[in-house]
Scaffold this active site. Structure first.
Site, PDB file in Angstrom:
ATOM      1  N   ARG A  15      53.939 -13.148  22.181  1.00 25.50           N
ATOM      2  CA  ARG A  15      55.243 -12.878  21.548  1.00 25.50           C
ATOM      3  C   ARG A  15      56.376 -13.647  22.244  1.00 25.50           C
ATOM      4  O   ARG A  15      57.473 -13.125  22.420  1.00 25.50           O
ATOM      5  CB  ARG A  15      55.580 -11.382  21.565  1.00 25.50           C
ATOM      6  CG  ARG A  15      54.698 -10.518  20.690  1.00 25.50           C
ATOM      7  CD  ARG A  15      54.861 -10.848  19.213  1.00 25.50           C
ATOM      8  NE  ARG A  15      54.213  -9.859  18.393  1.00 25.50           N
ATOM      9  CZ  ARG A  15      52.909  -9.841  18.106  1.00 25.50           C
ATOM     10  NH1 ARG A  15      52.131 -10.813  18.556  1.00 25.50           N
ATOM     11  NH2 ARG A  15      52.411  -8.897  17.356  1.00 25.50           N
TER      12      ARG A  15
ATOM     13  N   SER B 243      56.628  -3.490  15.446  1.00 25.65           N
ATOM     14  CA  SER B 243      56.593  -3.030  16.846  1.00 25.65           C
ATOM     15  C   SER B 243      57.958  -3.238  17.476  1.00 25.65           C
ATOM     16  O   SER B 243      58.475  -4.362  17.458  1.00 25.65           O
ATOM     17  CB  SER B 243      55.575  -3.830  17.651  1.00 25.65           C
ATOM     18  OG  SER B 243      54.303  -3.734  17.079  1.00 25.65           O
TER      19      SER B 243
ATOM     20  N   GLU C  33      60.479  -6.130  21.798  1.00 26.36           N
ATOM     21  CA  GLU C  33      59.965  -7.257  21.027  1.00 26.36           C
ATOM     22  C   GLU C  33      61.050  -7.697  20.045  1.00 26.36           C
ATOM     23  O   GLU C  33      61.214  -8.872  19.745  1.00 26.36           O
ATOM     24  CB  GLU C  33      58.716  -6.795  20.275  1.00 26.36           C
ATOM     25  CG  GLU C  33      57.802  -7.918  19.883  1.00 26.36           C
ATOM     26  CD  GLU C  33      57.378  -7.842  18.459  1.00 26.36           C
ATOM     27  OE1 GLU C  33      58.148  -8.311  17.595  1.00 26.36           O
ATOM     28  OE2 GLU C  33      56.282  -7.322  18.193  1.00 26.36           O
TER      29      GLU C  33
HETATM   30  N1  EPU Z   1      48.017   3.888  19.346  1.00 23.96           N
HETATM   31  C1  EPU Z   1      48.411   5.152  19.679  1.00 23.96           C
HETATM   32  N2  EPU Z   1      49.291   5.793  18.860  1.00 23.96           N
HETATM   33  C2  EPU Z   1      49.793   5.218  17.746  1.00 23.96           C
HETATM   34  C3  EPU Z   1      49.368   3.929  17.385  1.00 23.96           C
HETATM   35  C4  EPU Z   1      48.498   3.276  18.203  1.00 23.96           C
HETATM   36  O1  EPU Z   1      47.990   5.699  20.681  1.00 23.96           O
HETATM   37  O2  EPU Z   1      50.620   5.858  17.084  1.00 23.96           O
HETATM   38  C5  EPU Z   1      47.106   3.169  20.258  1.00 23.96           C
HETATM   39  C6  EPU Z   1      45.646   3.247  19.851  1.00 23.96           C
HETATM   40  O3  EPU Z   1      44.904   3.324  21.026  1.00 23.96           O
HETATM   41  C7  EPU Z   1      45.422   1.906  19.162  1.00 23.96           C
HETATM   42  C8  EPU Z   1      46.311   1.007  19.998  1.00 23.96           C
HETATM   43  O4  EPU Z   1      47.445   1.813  20.300  1.00 23.96           O
HETATM   44  O5  EPU Z   1      44.091   1.509  19.245  1.00 23.96           O
HETATM   45  C9  EPU Z   1      46.726  -0.278  19.316  1.00 23.96           C
HETATM   46  O6  EPU Z   1      47.384   0.024  18.075  1.00 23.96           O
HETATM   47  P1  EPU Z   1      47.444  -1.068  16.907  1.00 23.96           P
HETATM   48  O7  EPU Z   1      46.100  -1.573  16.599  1.00 23.96           O
HETATM   49  O8  EPU Z   1      48.235  -0.492  15.799  1.00 23.96           O
HETATM   50  O9  EPU Z   1      48.206  -2.289  17.539  1.00 23.96           O
HETATM   51  P2  EPU Z   1      49.493  -2.396  18.466  1.00 23.96           P
HETATM   52  O10 EPU Z   1      49.034  -2.851  19.803  1.00 23.96           O
HETATM   53  O11 EPU Z   1      50.342  -1.193  18.417  1.00 23.96           O
HETATM   54  C10 EPU Z   1      49.865  -4.931  17.958  1.00 23.96           C
HETATM   55  C11 EPU Z   1      51.003  -5.786  17.549  1.00 23.96           C
HETATM   56  C12 EPU Z   1      51.259  -5.635  16.066  1.00 23.96           C
HETATM   57  C13 EPU Z   1      49.994  -6.050  15.312  1.00 23.96           C
HETATM   58  C14 EPU Z   1      48.841  -5.190  15.787  1.00 23.96           C
HETATM   59  C15 EPU Z   1      47.532  -5.644  15.205  1.00 23.96           C
HETATM   60  C16 EPU Z   1      52.470  -5.975  19.469  1.00 23.96           C
HETATM   61  C17 EPU Z   1      53.744  -5.561  20.117  1.00 23.96           C
HETATM   62  N3  EPU Z   1      52.206  -5.430  18.297  1.00 23.96           N
HETATM   63  O12 EPU Z   1      50.265  -3.584  17.753  1.00 23.96           O
HETATM   64  O13 EPU Z   1      52.301  -6.499  15.689  1.00 23.96           O
HETATM   65  O14 EPU Z   1      50.162  -5.919  13.921  1.00 23.96           O
HETATM   66  O15 EPU Z   1      48.705  -5.272  17.218  1.00 23.96           O
HETATM   67  O16 EPU Z   1      47.136  -6.824  15.833  1.00 23.96           O
HETATM   68  O17 EPU Z   1      51.745  -6.805  20.026  1.00 23.96           O
HETATM   69  C18 EPU Z   1      54.673  -6.599  15.452  1.00 23.96           C
HETATM   70  O18 EPU Z   1      54.650  -7.473  16.317  1.00 23.96           O
HETATM   71  O19 EPU Z   1      55.743  -6.214  14.922  1.00 23.96           O
HETATM   72  C19 EPU Z   1      53.426  -5.984  15.059  1.00 23.96           C
HETATM   73  C20 EPU Z   1      53.369  -4.994  14.167  1.00 23.96           C
END
Ligand code: EPU
Length: 333
Positions: free
Chosen positions: A161, A232, A329
């Site tokens: 990012r 995010s 972010e």
């Molecule tokens: N989780 C929780 N609670 C929640 C949601 C998630 O505990 O309410 C935990 C779970 O363990 C889950 C983990 O967080 O497995 C990861 O969640 P998720 O797969 O939704 O991905 P993320 O890490 O929250 C990142 C990117 C997203 C992207 C997704 C999928 C960043 C800051 N965000 O989110 O990007 O869509 O992975 O690759 O890196 C964005 O940048 O705006 C964005 C949405």
């Protein structure tokens, strides 16, 4: 191009926050950009470049010139598997264009809000693929020298990012177009947790990956057209493996993902936020999304300040509980 005055920014940011911009330029071509830059210089105005406003939080009125980059055009470069798109194209439209032309590698990046010109700024990424992996080159306008630069991948300094364009040394560069290197040969990239399982062991085709990613995103992330948000709000923190091991003593369920460096891991900020009871928290019209703890939403009447205060409250609690400092972010203006 007419430079507009006293514009409400609510339609120009996906949080739907109402703040005024003193001046606003709708840039369709290089000549418009030159005109906008000259105007800002003559009037000694601060300037802010904007795409679709899907990663920007306005916290107060902007006393200068907002330059919205709306140049259009998508073309496959003749005799190649490369696609060049102008900065004002919608990112998801570019993903669809590639798929419709049997060009692959981009399908995991379906449904990311925003424009093509904004994609390299934060090196957009999702479901195991990052823009940098597809990047061939970009054209940027140098607002200091008035020159056009063609920039290679290494010149853009992509990180998680992150890129040169987010740093002080790259602030004068305005992205005009992006060229991606795609492939006619399809290789599924489904290692991201949850994606492989979603196909139940079968090897999906590109269209199936595209559809699945859209389905997952629609299930977790609120549609900004209905509930204002910018995806995010914070980045996932990268910490030393030693710090992770220490935290694991106290939180055995703490998830972690590998990074390119063996000595560090990436933690899901959403998990940390969930532990501190973020879901359902509110501050004025700002709230944490019920389906995803990393997404802050405008429930209808939030000010930029409400969202910022809620974010501050959350990051303070994460720091206190886990000793981890969350970085935003979203760009705060
Ligand atoms: N989780 C929780 N609670 C929640 C949601 C998630 O505990 O309410 C935990 C779970 O363990 C889950 C983990 O967080 O497995 C990861 O969640 P998720 O797969 O939704 O991905 P993320 O890490 O929250 C990142 C990117 C997203 C992207 C997704 C999928 C960043 C800051 N965000 O989110 O990007 O869509 O992975 O690759 O890196 C964005 O940048 O705006 C964005 C949405």
């Amino acid at each position: 191009m007419e430079i507009q005055q006293d514009i409400d920014l609510a339609p120009y940011n996906s949080f739907g926050i109402s703040q005024q911009a003193a001046y606003f330029a709708d840039v369709r071509q290089v000549a418009d950009l030159q005109q906008a830059l000259a105007f800002a210089q003559q009037q000694q105005l601060p300037m802010q470049v904007l795409g679709a406003g899907s990663n920007t939080l306005f916290t107060r009125d902007f006393p200068g010139l907002i330059v919205q980059m709306n140049c259009k055009g998508i073309e496959r470069l003749p005799g190649t598997d490369s696609v060049k798109a102008a900065c004002g194209e919608n990112w998801h439209d570019l993903v669809k264009y590639c798929l419709n032309n049997n060009l692959y590698g981009i399908e995991n990046l379906a449904l990311i809000p925003g424009t093509v010109g904004a994609a390299p700024i934060q090196n957009i990424g999702a479901y195991g693929v990052e823009l940098a992996q597809l990047f061939l080159q970009l054209e940027a306008w140098d607002s200091r020298s008035g020159e056009l630069h063609c920039m290679t991948k290494s010149a853009c300094q992509f990180g998680y990012r992150d890129s040169l364009f987010k740093q002080a040394a790259g602030q004068h560069l305005i992205v005009l177009s992006l060229t991606l290197q795609l492939s006619q040969e399809y290789v599924p990239r489904i290692d991201y947790h949850g994606l492989k399982q979603a196909f139940g062991g079968a090897e999906p085709g590109p269209r199936q990956v595209f559809d699945k990613v859209c389905e997952i995103r629609r299930g977790k992330l609120p549609d900004p057209g209905i509930l204002g948000n910018a995806g995010s709000f914070f980045k996932n923190p990268v910490i030393a493996v030693s710090q992770y091991q220490a935290l694991q003593q106290q939180y055995p369920d703490l998830p972690a993902y590998d990074t390119e460096e063996a000595a560090s891991v990436k933690l899901p900020a959403a998990w940390l936020l969930e532990q501190i009871g973020a879901k359902g928290r509110r501050r004025g019209g700002a709230a944490v999304h019920a389906e995803h703890a990393l997404v802050l939403v405008n429930t209808g009447s939030a000010s930029g300040e409400d969202i910022l205060l809620l974010a501050q409250e959350l990051s303070d609690a994460v720091l206190q509980t886990f000793g981890i400092s969350l970085q935003t972010e979203v760009r705060i203006v």
